[in-house]
Motif scaffolding. Structure first.
Motif, short mmCIF file in Angstrom:
data_model
loop_
_atom_site.label_atom_id
_atom_site.label_comp_id
_atom_site.label_asym_id
_atom_site.label_seq_id
_atom_site.Cartn_x
_atom_site.Cartn_y
_atom_site.Cartn_z
N ALA A 123 0.83 -1.20 0.00
CA ALA A 123 0.00 0.00 0.00
C ALA A 123 0.87 1.25 0.00
CB ALA A 123 -0.93 -0.01 1.21
N LEU A 124 1.99 1.19 0.70
CA LEU A 124 2.90 2.33 0.76
C LEU A 124 3.52 2.58 -0.62
CD1 LEU A 124 3.96 4.27 2.97
CD2 LEU A 124 5.96 2.79 3.17
N LEU A 125 3.91 1.51 -1.29
CA LEU A 125 4.50 1.64 -2.62
C LEU A 125 3.47 2.14 -3.63
CD1 LEU A 125 6.67 -1.61 -2.81
CD2 LEU A 125 7.39 0.71 -2.23
N GLU A 126 2.24 1.68 -3.49
CA GLU A 126 1.18 2.15 -4.39
C GLU A 126 0.89 3.63 -4.16
OE1 GLU A 126 -1.99 -0.50 -3.49
OE2 GLU A 126 -1.32 -2.05 -4.90
N ALA A 127 0.98 4.06 -2.92
CA ALA A 127 0.80 5.48 -2.63
C ALA A 127 1.90 6.29 -3.30
CB ALA A 127 0.81 5.71 -1.12
N GLY A 128 3.10 5.75 -3.30
CA GLY A 128 4.21 6.42 -3.97
C GLY A 128 3.98 6.52 -5.47
N ARG A 174 11.15 4.02 2.63
CA ARG A 174 10.42 3.23 3.62
C ARG A 174 10.02 1.86 3.08
NH1 ARG A 174 8.36 5.90 8.00
NH2 ARG A 174 6.61 4.44 8.12
N SER A 175 10.45 1.56 1.84
CA SER A 175 10.04 0.29 1.22
C SER A 175 10.97 -0.87 1.55
CB SER A 175 9.96 0.46 -0.30
OG SER A 175 11.25 0.70 -0.85
N GLY A 176 12.06 -0.60 2.25
CA GLY A 176 12.98 -1.67 2.61
C GLY A 176 14.43 -1.27 2.41
N GLU A 177 15.33 -2.13 2.81
CA GLU A 177 16.75 -1.81 2.76
C GLU A 177 17.28 -1.66 1.33
OE1 GLU A 177 18.88 -4.70 4.97
OE2 GLU A 177 18.04 -4.11 6.91
N ALA A 178 16.65 -2.32 0.38
CA ALA A 178 17.15 -2.30 -1.00
C ALA A 178 16.57 -1.14 -1.82
CB ALA A 178 16.83 -3.63 -1.70
N TRP A 179 15.99 -0.14 -1.16
CA TRP A 179 15.32 0.92 -1.91
C TRP A 179 16.25 1.71 -2.83
CZ3 TRP A 179 16.45 6.11 -1.47
CH2 TRP A 179 17.24 6.49 -0.38
N PRO A 180 17.53 1.95 -2.49
CA PRO A 180 18.37 2.69 -3.45
C PRO A 180 18.52 1.95 -4.78
CG PRO A 180 19.38 2.70 -1.28
CD PRO A 180 18.27 1.69 -1.24
N LEU A 181 18.64 0.62 -4.70
CA LEU A 181 18.76 -0.18 -5.91
C LEU A 181 17.46 -0.15 -6.71
CD1 LEU A 181 20.43 -2.13 -7.64
CD2 LEU A 181 19.56 -4.01 -6.23
N ARG A 182 16.33 -0.15 -6.01
CA ARG A 182 15.03 -0.14 -6.69
C ARG A 182 14.85 1.09 -7.56
NH1 ARG A 182 12.90 -2.09 -1.47
NH2 ARG A 182 12.10 -4.21 -1.72
N TYR A 235 9.33 9.76 -12.77
CA TYR A 235 8.90 8.95 -13.90
C TYR A 235 9.77 7.73 -14.16
CZ TYR A 235 5.84 12.84 -15.10
OH TYR A 235 4.88 13.82 -15.07
N ARG A 236 11.04 7.82 -13.87
CA ARG A 236 11.91 6.69 -14.10
C ARG A 236 12.26 5.97 -12.79
NH1 ARG A 236 10.61 9.03 -18.83
NH2 ARG A 236 11.78 10.88 -18.21
N GLY A 237 12.85 6.70 -11.84
CA GLY A 237 13.27 6.06 -10.61
C GLY A 237 12.14 5.36 -9.87
N TYR A 238 11.03 6.09 -9.67
CA TYR A 238 9.93 5.48 -8.91
C TYR A 238 8.95 4.74 -9.82
CZ TYR A 238 7.12 4.75 -4.77
OH TYR A 238 6.47 4.16 -3.71
N ALA A 239 8.46 5.41 -10.87
CA ALA A 239 7.41 4.80 -11.69
C ALA A 239 7.86 3.50 -12.35
CB ALA A 239 6.95 5.79 -12.75
N ILE A 240 9.12 3.45 -12.80
CA ILE A 240 9.62 2.22 -13.41
C ILE A 240 10.30 1.34 -12.37
CG2 ILE A 240 11.19 1.24 -15.13
CD1 ILE A 240 10.73 3.63 -16.89
N GLY A 241 11.19 1.94 -11.57
CA GLY A 241 11.94 1.15 -10.60
C GLY A 241 11.05 0.47 -9.57
N ILE A 242 10.15 1.23 -8.97
CA ILE A 242 9.22 0.67 -7.99
C ILE A 242 7.99 0.08 -8.68
CG2 ILE A 242 7.75 1.19 -6.00
CD1 ILE A 242 10.63 1.38 -5.27
N GLY A 243 7.57 0.71 -9.78
CA GLY A 243 6.38 0.25 -10.49
C GLY A 243 6.47 -1.19 -10.97
N GLN A 244 7.64 -1.59 -11.45
CA GLN A 244 7.78 -2.96 -11.93
C GLN A 244 7.63 -3.97 -10.80
OE1 GLN A 244 11.74 -4.04 -13.37
NE2 GLN A 244 12.63 -2.34 -12.23
N GLU A 245 7.96 -3.55 -9.58
CA GLU A 245 7.80 -4.43 -8.43
C GLU A 245 6.33 -4.51 -8.01
OE1 GLU A 245 9.16 -4.55 -3.73
OE2 GLU A 245 10.48 -3.62 -5.22
N VAL A 246 5.65 -3.37 -8.03
CA VAL A 246 4.25 -3.34 -7.62
C VAL A 246 3.37 -4.06 -8.64
CG1 VAL A 246 2.27 -1.83 -7.17
CG2 VAL A 246 4.53 -1.22 -6.30
N TRP A 247 3.59 -3.78 -9.92
CA TRP A 247 2.76 -4.36 -10.97
C TRP A 247 3.27 -5.71 -11.46
CZ3 TRP A 247 3.26 1.17 -12.98
CH2 TRP A 247 2.25 1.97 -12.45
N GLY A 248 4.46 -6.08 -11.04
CA GLY A 248 5.01 -7.37 -11.42
C GLY A 248 5.45 -7.46 -12.87
#
Length: 251
Positions: free
Chosen positions: A3-8, A52-60, A132-145
């Motif tokens: 839910a936190l990642l989706e909010a992001g 806040r998404s975890g320790e690996a957030w810089p890589l994400r 658009y790139r760091g969060y939408a693609i980096g985190i988005g691919q994890e949220v949307w699979g």
């Protein structure tokens, strides 16, 4: 955590779009300091949510080491973006495609001071790539699979957020966004995208106006008699209308 990642994602994708819609609806100045600071706030919010998404957030989000291969990929991407920014408008003109190239917006930007234009370029490069790139693609691919889904959504929303540039200019915006997203997908480097974005915008918003000003100054120094005696050497000073091949201005 999901839910936190989706909010992001809502912040990174919906925030800039909402800002564009509000500025258009109420005829606000989209180049104002207030609107630019709102982009920084959106990027900061996405950054905090990613942290806040975890320790690996810089890589994400692509905050990895910027290596030589990343630099090479960045240079290639910059060349391709600038080539497209010059070629696409000319091709569309030859094909008879009509539409605004966003020249009114670019003329407003060209009338601003150089330090403020540098601020605009820096803001667009850092905040838009984070969103658009760091969060939408980096985190988005994890949220949307799916990297493909995150890639396409980010691409379309980025183009939509630049709708104020005019229909004709959106082809160039699409081209630049496509290459920027490919650069992130290939390198997983947010730094590469920021550098590429800064370079492309700096070319159109800092370098081009500077060259135009120098040419105007050179033309003004020439005496009418000299220009009349050697018409082949006469230089027509450019107007404030930006060249059609300039990269689109930041929204």
């Amino acid at each position: 955590m999901t839910a936190l990642l989706e909010a992001g994602l809502a912040v990174s994708l919906g925030g800039p779009l909402l800002l564009v819609l509000v500025t258009r609806r109420f005829a606000l100045n989209q180049l104002s300091l207030a609107s630019r600071m709102l982009l920084w706030l959106l990027a900061a919010a996405a950054f905090v949510l990613a942290a806040r998404s975890g320790e690996a957030w810089p890589l994400r989000i692509g905050m990895t080491t910027f290596g030589w291969l990343d630099l090479l990929s960045t240079v290639v991407a910059i060349i391709a973006m600038l080539a497209g920014a010059i070629a696409w408008p000319q091709l569309m003109t030859k094909l008879g495609v009509k539409g605004s190239m966003g020249s009114d917006l670019q003329k407003k930007i060209y009338s601003l001071s150089a330090p403020y234009r540098l601020f605009l370029v820096t803001t667009a490069a850092v905040t838009e790539e984070m969103l658009y790139r760091g969060y939408a693609i980096g985190i988005g691919q994890e949220v949307w699979g799916s990297l493909t889904v995150a890639f396409v959504v980010s691409l379309l929303v980025f183009v939509g957020a630049h709708v104020t540039h005019g229909a004709k200019a959106l082809v160039t915006v699409f081209w630049i966004s496509l290459l920027m997203s490919l650069l992130f997908a290939m390198t997983n480097s947010l730094w590469a995208c920021i550098v590429a974005h800064f370079a492309v915008d700096a070319f159109g918003i800092l370098l081009v106006p500077w060259l135009m000003a120098r040419q105007r100054a050179h033309g003004a120094r020439r005496s009418p008699g000299e220009a009349g005696a050697r018409p082949d050497l006469a230089i027509n000073a450019p107007t404030s209308v930006p060249p059609s091949g300039s990269p689109p201005a930041p929204h």
